[in-house]
Structures are given as structure tokens and as C-alpha cells.
Design an enzyme around this catalytic site. Structure first.
Site, PDB file in Angstrom:
ATOM      1  N   CYS A 103       0.767  -1.192   0.042  1.00  0.00           N
ATOM      2  CA  CYS A 103      -0.017   0.007  -0.050  1.00  0.00           C
ATOM      3  C   CYS A 103       0.969   1.411   0.017  1.00  0.00           C
ATOM      4  CB  CYS A 103      -1.217  -0.039   0.988  1.00  0.00           C
ATOM      5  SG  CYS A 103      -1.917  -1.540   1.293  1.00  0.00           S
ATOM      6  N   HIS A 116      -3.214   6.881   3.059  1.00  0.00           N
ATOM      7  CA  HIS A 116      -3.595   5.717   2.519  1.00  0.00           C
ATOM      8  C   HIS A 116      -4.839   5.339   3.147  1.00  0.00           C
ATOM      9  CE1 HIS A 116      -4.104   1.479   1.357  1.00  0.00           C
ATOM     10  NE2 HIS A 116      -3.795   0.991   2.446  1.00  0.00           N
ATOM     11  N   ASN A 168     -10.479  -0.035   0.725  1.00  0.00           N
ATOM     12  CA  ASN A 168      -8.947  -0.036   0.533  1.00  0.00           C
ATOM     13  C   ASN A 168      -8.200  -0.703  -0.941  1.00  0.00           C
ATOM     14  OD1 ASN A 168      -6.068  -0.361   0.512  1.00  0.00           O
ATOM     15  ND2 ASN A 168      -6.270  -1.531   2.885  1.00  0.00           N
TER      16      ASN A 168
HETATM   17  N1  COA Z   1     -18.636  -8.439   9.966  1.00  0.00           N
HETATM   18  C1  COA Z   1     -19.143  -8.691  11.200  1.00  0.00           C
HETATM   19  N2  COA Z   1     -18.084  -8.782  12.460  1.00  0.00           N
HETATM   20  C2  COA Z   1     -17.079  -9.162  12.083  1.00  0.00           C
HETATM   21  C3  COA Z   1     -16.453  -8.972  10.732  1.00  0.00           C
HETATM   22  C4  COA Z   1     -17.553  -8.400   9.740  1.00  0.00           C
HETATM   23  N3  COA Z   1     -16.953  -8.349   8.441  1.00  0.00           N
HETATM   24  N4  COA Z   1     -15.153  -9.297  11.034  1.00  0.00           N
HETATM   25  C5  COA Z   1     -14.819  -9.568  12.162  1.00  0.00           C
HETATM   26  N5  COA Z   1     -15.895  -9.626  12.737  1.00  0.00           N
HETATM   27  C6  COA Z   1     -16.094 -10.045  14.181  1.00  0.00           C
HETATM   28  C7  COA Z   1     -14.972 -10.862  14.785  1.00  0.00           C
HETATM   29  O1  COA Z   1     -15.234 -12.061  14.303  1.00  0.00           O
HETATM   30  C8  COA Z   1     -15.064 -10.661  16.052  1.00  0.00           C
HETATM   31  O2  COA Z   1     -16.188 -11.309  16.862  1.00  0.00           O
HETATM   32  P1  COA Z   1     -15.935 -12.223  18.224  1.00  0.00           P
HETATM   33  O3  COA Z   1     -15.766 -11.017  19.161  1.00  0.00           O
HETATM   34  O4  COA Z   1     -17.349 -12.647  18.309  1.00  0.00           O
HETATM   35  O5  COA Z   1     -15.076 -12.951  17.913  1.00  0.00           O
HETATM   36  C9  COA Z   1     -15.540  -9.243  16.214  1.00  0.00           C
HETATM   37  O6  COA Z   1     -16.104  -8.871  15.041  1.00  0.00           O
HETATM   38  C10 COA Z   1     -14.133  -8.260  16.573  1.00  0.00           C
HETATM   39  O7  COA Z   1     -13.217  -8.772  15.763  1.00  0.00           O
HETATM   40  P2  COA Z   1     -11.901  -7.715  15.556  1.00  0.00           P
HETATM   41  O8  COA Z   1     -10.810  -8.532  14.675  1.00  0.00           O
HETATM   42  O9  COA Z   1     -11.224  -7.886  16.875  1.00  0.00           O
HETATM   43  O10 COA Z   1     -12.123  -6.392  15.018  1.00  0.00           O
HETATM   44  P3  COA Z   1     -11.555  -5.213  15.118  1.00  0.00           P
HETATM   45  O11 COA Z   1     -12.247  -4.161  15.954  1.00  0.00           O
HETATM   46  O12 COA Z   1      -9.983  -5.322  15.315  1.00  0.00           O
HETATM   47  O13 COA Z   1     -11.633  -4.797  13.636  1.00  0.00           O
HETATM   48  C11 COA Z   1     -10.522  -4.615  11.801  1.00  0.00           C
HETATM   49  C12 COA Z   1     -11.000  -5.564  12.646  1.00  0.00           C
HETATM   50  C13 COA Z   1      -9.696  -5.703  10.506  1.00  0.00           C
HETATM   51  C14 COA Z   1     -11.497  -3.745  10.860  1.00  0.00           C
HETATM   52  C15 COA Z   1      -9.022  -3.894  12.188  1.00  0.00           C
HETATM   53  O14 COA Z   1      -8.435  -4.642  12.922  1.00  0.00           O
HETATM   54  C16 COA Z   1      -8.304  -3.249  11.298  1.00  0.00           C
HETATM   55  O15 COA Z   1      -9.017  -2.298  10.325  1.00  0.00           O
HETATM   56  N6  COA Z   1      -7.053  -3.473  11.128  1.00  0.00           N
HETATM   57  C17 COA Z   1      -6.191  -2.862  10.037  1.00  0.00           C
HETATM   58  C18 COA Z   1      -6.422  -3.594   8.791  1.00  0.00           C
HETATM   59  C19 COA Z   1      -5.955  -2.877   7.659  1.00  0.00           C
HETATM   60  O16 COA Z   1      -5.977  -1.619   7.694  1.00  0.00           O
HETATM   61  N7  COA Z   1      -5.424  -3.667   6.790  1.00  0.00           N
HETATM   62  C20 COA Z   1      -4.706  -3.028   5.726  1.00  0.00           C
HETATM   63  C21 COA Z   1      -3.472  -2.379   5.946  1.00  0.00           C
HETATM   64  S1  COA Z   1      -2.703  -1.535   4.446  1.00  0.00           S
END
Ligand code: COA
Length: 341
Positions: free
Chosen positions: A124, A268, A298
Site C-alpha cells: 500500500c 492511504h 482499500n
Molecule cells: N462483520 C461482522 N463481524 C466481524 C467482521 C465482519 N466483517 N469481521 C470480524 N468480525 C467480528 C469478529 O469475528 C469478532 O467477533 P467476536 O468478538 O465474536 O470474536 C469481532 O467482529 C471483533 O473482531 P476484531 O478482529 O477484533 O475487530 P477489530 O475491531 O479489530 O476490527 C479490523 C477488525 C480488520 C477492521 C481492524 O483490525 C483493522 O482495520 N485493522 C487494520 C487492517 C488494515 O487496515 N489492513 C490493511 C493495511 S494496508
């Protein structure tokens, strides 16, 4: 010498998929996606479209804008393409693995017969890295004058559509900037500063495990899923907030200016919450950050040039404005450019 952006362009596939439409196929909801990421929809390419198709369209749109706004003296797309010395594309979803590069396919499509062409693998941060690389190449030789720097991705081919934690995040698209080397004027202009960084210790937190020389597909193996993005969301989130904070501070310090001198920070577009958290830490108002993640999701290396093109075409960037770009992603890589338009 000054390296100036003299035109921008973007391209997305026609099909736009809303969160609600995704929620019909996977266990998620519009509410969850919006509240956790700021994403409302994404563009997804059809099966016939590959990364170079989007990249070529973005390249054509860029050159067309240069002709339309008369930032070049050439009169046709063909003539302008012949003046390109270099085509650089940041991509992690090239048409082909290894070779040919996506940039070579675009070079052929444009008829850029005098250009070198290569892809950059910085995930990215690809556009941020590409801009500095192209700038260096132009400055190295008197004979080189123009380059096309792009980010282009069809990430929808590289996600596991059964993994709701990742597939909702990504979209397809391409963005481009035409850059030109010009003699220094009275005022310092163009690409003012660039910071490039990497932290390979985090390599495994954002990775496509299968298909490379580390973990190739083997003859006779039954393949359940194509190569796809695997991500430790929390780790990447924490890295990204730190990366944005560090790059903003570093770029301002290098140029010796305060944040008030900057018109737009163009980060980004990975997650609106990452940007909000970094802004809060830095004490920078949210309005300073340009966000269009709501529409595009993204698009990896394409996200910054797509955002720049939106701002440029809406004339929300004007001559003399200072723009800061910030990239971060797989590698892990991060970095930023400070540009006086
Ligand atoms: N829809 C509904 N629920 C979802 C889901 C979706 N698309 N994706 C995950 N969940 C659930 C999980 O299963 C989890 O459930 P549980 O508590 O019952 O186990 C809950 O939501 C929380 O999951 P978690 O992974 O802890 O969420 P989070 O608050 O960390 O958010 C991201 C997840 C991916 C949005 C976040 O970690 C993030 O943005 N990270 C950076 C990713 C990124 O930018 N990557 C590219 C970089 S270039």
C-alpha cells in the site's frame, strides 16, 4: 530541479458493491463495516478485467487531463505518450507473477515507445515509493523529463471471500500521476520531501502465504483457495497508527514547517479509524485528512493517487498548496511525500 505533478487520473471498474450487497453473501452487516472501517462500498472488477486494464485506463485519463488543461505542449495522446521516460506501477496484484510487469503492459498499451517500465512491490506504500523512485530517475539524467507513476490493484482476486475479517476491506482501482522535471523557479516547488521506511519484522502480519518461492503450489496438490491476503488486523492497525504519526512528524520536521502550512493530508485509505486515531494523537483536526474510503474501500497502492485525482479534478488542490501523502502496508512498509502543487 523541481519534480512537479502536472496531471492525475484514475479508473475503477463499473460494478460497485455496497456493504448491504456483501451482507447477502457473507455474515456481516453495513453497520459493522461502517463502524469498524468507514467503508460503504467498493468497486469490483469483472472476470475479464486485470490490473493492467485499470492501470491503462487511469494512464489514458491522466494524459488526457494534461492535454485538456494544457499542462503539456503536445497535442495528442500518442505524441504525449512518446515523451514518457519511465512508467512505474506500485502493485501487489500484477496481471502475472514475476513477469511481465504490469508497467510493461501499460507501456505497450499507451505506445510509450521511449519509456522504461517496471513495477514496485511496496504494497500500500507503492505510490509513495514510486514517486520518489521516479523522481530520482528523472533527476539522475539530463535527458529524462517525464514519468508516469501509478498504483493499480485488482485485490478482489487476492482475498478469501469466506474470510469476513479481510474481504470486506478491499476494492479494485487504479490511480496515476504524470510528473515532470522542471528547472527550479524562485519558489521551491514540486516534490519537497519524501520519507521511506520499512519494518520487515512485521512481515507475517500482512502476507500472501501461498504461491511464492517460500511456499509454492506443488504438482498434484489440491488447491482449495487461490493465494489470498492473511492479516493480523490488530497488529496492522497498531502499526498503521504509529506509522501515520511518525511520518507526519518527520515530514514536517524535514521541511521545517507546521501542520497549518499543509492544505491536505492524503493518507492511504485503509480504515477511517486508523486515520482518526493518528489525527487525535497528533492533535490534527479530522478535516485536514482527505478520506474517500467510504466509496472505494482499500485499493492498496491505488488509494493515494485515486484520492489525489479526486481532489485535483474537483479543484480542491490549487497551485501552491502543500499536500502530504502517507502510505503504509504489507512488508511492512510506510512512508510519505510532501508536495507543493
Ligand atoms: N462483520 C461482522 N463481524 C466481524 C467482521 C465482519 N466483517 N469481521 C470480524 N468480525 C467480528 C469478529 O469475528 C469478532 O467477533 P467476536 O468478538 O465474536 O470474536 C469481532 O467482529 C471483533 O473482531 P476484531 O478482529 O477484533 O475487530 P477489530 O475491531 O479489530 O476490527 C479490523 C477488525 C480488520 C477492521 C481492524 O483490525 C483493522 O482495520 N485493522 C487494520 C487492517 C488494515 O487496515 N489492513 C490493511 C493495511 S494496508
Amino acid at each position: 530541479m523541481a519534480i512537479e505533478i502536472i496531471a492525475t487520473g484514475r479508473a475503477t471498474p463499473p460494478r460497485r458493491i455496497s456493504n448491504a450487497e456483501l451482507a447477502e453473501k457473507i455474515s456481516t452487516s453495513d453497520e459493522w463495516i461502517r463502524s469498524h472501517t468507514g467503508i460503504g462500498s467498493r468497486y469490483i472488477a469483472d472476470e475479464q478485467t486485470a490490473t493492467s486494464d485499470l492501470a491503462l485506463q487511469a494512464a489514458i485519463n491522466t494524459l488526457s487531463l494534461a492535454l485538456e488543461r494544457k499542462t503539456v505542449q503536445e497535442h495528442s495522446l500518442e505524441e504525449l505518450a512518446l515523451t514518457l521516460d519511465m512508467i512505474i506501477i506500485g502493485t501487489v496484484s500484477p496481471d502475472y507473477y514475476g513477469f511481465p510487469s504490469t508497467a510493461c503492459l501499460v507501456q505497450h498499451g499507451l505506445g510509450a515507445l521511449n519509456a522504461g517500465a517496471m513495477d514496485i512491490s511496496a504494497a500500500c506504500s507503492g505510490f509513495v515509493y514510486g514517486l520518489e523512485t521516479a523522481s530520482g530517475l528523472l533527476c539522475m539524467r539530463q535527458s529524462r523529463k517525464r514519468a508516469l507513476v501509478m498504483g493499480a490493484e485488482v485485490l478482489s482476486r487476492l482475498v478469501d471471500w469466506d474470510d469476513r475479517g479481510t474481504c470486506i476491506l478491499f476494492g479494485d482501482g487504479a490511480g496515476a500521476a504524470l510528473i515532470e522535471k522542471r528547472p527550479d523557479g524562485k519558489e521551491k516547488r514540486g516534490l519537497l520531501q519524501t520519507v521511506l521506511r520499512a519494518d520487515g519484522s512485521g512481515a507475517q502480519s500482512l502476507v500472501i502465504q501461498r504461491g511464492g518461492s517460500r511456499n509454492p503450489y506443488r504438482r498434484g496438490e489440491i488447491i482449495d483457495t487461490p493465494p489470498h491476503v492473511q492479516m493480523d488486523g490488530r497488529a496492522v492497525y497498531n502499526f498503521a497508527v504509529k506509522a501515520v504519526t511518525e511520518i507526519v512528524d518527520k515530514l514536517l520536521a524535514l521541511e521545517g514547517i507546521g501542520i497549518d502550512a499543509v492544505k491536505w493530508i492524503v493518507p492511504h485509505q485503509a480504515n477511517a479509524r486508523i486515520v482518526a486515531a493518528a489525527g487525535k494523537r497528533l492533535g490534527i483536526p479530522a478535516e485536514k485528512f482527505f478520506l474517500n474510503i467510504e466509496s472505494y474501500a482499500n485499493t492498496s497502492a491505488a488509494s493515494i493517487p485515486i484520492a489525489l485525482d479526486e481532489l485535483n479534478r474537483r479543484e480542491e488542490i490549487r497551485t501552491g498548496d502543500i499536500i502530504m501523502t502517507i502510505g503504509f502496508g504489507g512488508g511492512l512498509t510506510y512512508g510519505g511525500n510532501l508536495i507543493k502543487w
